[in-house]
Motif scaffolding. Structure first.
Motif, PDB file in Angstrom:
ATOM      1  N   ARG A  99       0.837  -1.210   0.000  1.00 36.85           N
ATOM      2  CA  ARG A  99       0.000   0.000   0.000  1.00 36.85           C
ATOM      3  C   ARG A  99       0.868   1.254   0.000  1.00 36.85           C
ATOM      4  NH1 ARG A  99      -3.619  -2.645   3.824  1.00 36.85           N
ATOM      5  NH2 ARG A  99      -2.663  -1.430   5.506  1.00 36.85           N
ATOM      6  N   LYS A 144       2.069   1.967  -3.483  1.00 41.87           N
ATOM      7  CA  LYS A 144       0.984   2.542  -4.288  1.00 41.87           C
ATOM      8  C   LYS A 144       0.767   4.008  -3.936  1.00 41.87           C
ATOM      9  CE  LYS A 144      -1.435  -1.848  -5.051  1.00 41.87           C
ATOM     10  NZ  LYS A 144      -2.652  -2.651  -4.790  1.00 41.87           N
ATOM     11  N   GLU A 145       0.972   4.345  -2.680  1.00 39.06           N
ATOM     12  CA  GLU A 145       0.852   5.748  -2.263  1.00 39.06           C
ATOM     13  C   GLU A 145       1.937   6.587  -2.945  1.00 39.06           C
ATOM     14  OE1 GLU A 145      -0.935   8.897  -0.529  1.00 39.06           O
ATOM     15  OE2 GLU A 145      -1.630   6.817  -0.323  1.00 39.06           O
ATOM     16  N   GLN A 178       3.329   5.876  -5.803  1.00 38.49           N
ATOM     17  CA  GLN A 178       2.956   5.948  -7.224  1.00 38.49           C
ATOM     18  C   GLN A 178       1.903   7.016  -7.458  1.00 38.49           C
ATOM     19  OE1 GLN A 178       1.908   1.812  -7.598  1.00 38.49           O
ATOM     20  NE2 GLN A 178       3.793   1.271  -8.686  1.00 38.49           N
ATOM     21  N   GLN A 179       0.942   7.127  -6.558  1.00 36.90           N
ATOM     22  CA  GLN A 179      -0.099   8.145  -6.696  1.00 36.90           C
ATOM     23  C   GLN A 179       0.464   9.559  -6.555  1.00 36.90           C
ATOM     24  OE1 GLN A 179      -3.051   7.096  -3.796  1.00 36.90           O
ATOM     25  NE2 GLN A 179      -3.558   5.143  -4.793  1.00 36.90           N
ATOM     26  N   ASN A 180       1.643   9.664  -5.950  1.00 34.22           N
ATOM     27  CA  ASN A 180       2.283  10.977  -5.794  1.00 34.22           C
ATOM     28  C   ASN A 180       3.379  11.208  -6.833  1.00 34.22           C
ATOM     29  OD1 ASN A 180       1.490  12.569  -3.075  1.00 34.22           O
ATOM     30  ND2 ASN A 180       1.241  10.355  -2.755  1.00 34.22           N
ATOM     31  N   THR A 213       3.840  -4.958  -7.691  1.00 28.10           N
ATOM     32  CA  THR A 213       3.505  -3.539  -7.570  1.00 28.10           C
ATOM     33  C   THR A 213       4.542  -2.655  -8.253  1.00 28.10           C
ATOM     34  OG1 THR A 213       2.434  -4.032  -5.452  1.00 28.10           O
ATOM     35  CG2 THR A 213       2.894  -1.723  -5.913  1.00 28.10           C
TER      36      THR A 213
END
Length: 320
Positions: A227, A230-231, A233-235, A277
């Protein structure tokens, strides 16, 4: 006449109250024994009870201290920690310890940093360390203060720098952790992220290996590495996993943008979910007869290459 009698059959009148016979068990209970005499330490009015409470208080204090602090023992390890400026709250010295150059140096270093010197009976230092191999000296280190992953992302964003973060997956050797912290700081990275479980923590060993850089480089703990990736990646970060069977080599990958370098253990490598991921898997080419690199060495090689690419592209390195 019987027909005019006021006494009704089947009804008995009495003025007695309570039980007609016996004592209701009161005498039997009175004759019952009170059991064995309690031990002296269990009698609240006895001096032995006070001594028992004092022992429990001391034992609880030792337990709390061991749960929240770490005691580095041995003259050489203590001196190494003091030279690396590992934060310390006290230097314990056993009474009657023979003085030598190393003990003198440890005392002088502690004095120069205003670390309190506490002289204790040798038997107490034995109890604090769990053995008698402390050579008469112990350095108490407080628990490391970990950063928050979201704060780390926000700090890098506010600095307007191209982030370079190292995430460790299944790294259990504190020396590897310390070496990665040192390499990350040396090559302009902004932080290291480790899992909360099944991972090395920033202990005295990691402190020493990092040569004090753990005092300035943020180290964050994540409850779930997948997770967390993924955080990132979102940034806007690219997640690069180091793997011997990677899609490309580390020197062919453009590491000038925001990047997260994921390092797995030397034996198991990256875990399955972490591998899936990652945006890309890169490898570090080695000679054919060398099976693999140490995890911290592989991280240092990739960090060095990405730092070189950023200097060549005119990207300002981090000043963490």
């Amino acid at each position: 006449m019987s027909g005019n009698s006021k006494n009704r059959p089947g009804i008995r009148k009495t003025n007695k109250k309570g039980a007609v016979k016996g004592s209701g068990g009161a005498r039997r209970r009175g004759l019952r024994g009170k059991g064995p005499t309690p031990k002296a330490e269990d009698r609240v009015y006895h001096a032995a009870h006070k001594r028992k409470l004092e022992r429990q208080r001391r034992d609880q204090g030792r337990h709390d201290r061991s749960a929240s602090t770490e005691l580095v023992v041995g003259r050489n390890p203590v001196i190494e920690c003091l030279h690396a400026r590992v934060p310390a709250t006290a230097l314990y010295i056993a009474q009657g310890t023979r003085n030598d150059d190393r003990l003198t140096e440890a005392v002088q270093l502690a004095h120069s940093r205003s670390i309190p010197l506490i002289e204790v009976p040798r038997i107490e230092l034995d109890s604090m360390t769990g053995n008698g191999l402390h050579q008469g000296v112990g350095l108490q280190i407080p628990p490391f203060e970990y950063a928050d992953v979201f704060d780390l992302i926000g700090t890098v964003a506010d600095s307007k720098e191209q982030g370079m973060i190292v995430v460790l997956d299944n790294i259990t050797d504190p020396r590897n952790l310390g070496a990665v912290i040192r390499s990350t700081a040396a090559f302009g990275g902004q932080g290291v992220v480790i899992p909360e479980r099944r991972s090395a923590s920033v202990t005295a060993v990691a402190w020493r290996t990092s040569a004090g850089t753990a005092a300035r480089l943020p180290v964050a703990k994540a409850t779930n590495i997948t997770r967390t990736l993924k955080e990132f990646q979102q940034n806007g970060y690219q997640v690069v996993g180091l793997d011997a069977g990677g899609d490309t080599t580390y020197d062919s990958y453009d590491g000038t943008g925001p990047v997260v370098i994921v390092v797995g253990s030397e034996g198991k490598g990256l875990s399955r979910l972490v591998r899936e991921t990652c945006d890309v898997l890169v490898s570090v080419p080695t000679t054919s007869w060398v099976e693999s690199l140490n995890a911290s060495v592989a991280a240092g090689v990739v960090l060095s290459e990405f730092s070189r690419q950023r200097r060549a592209a005119g990207v300002k390195p981090s000043e963490s």
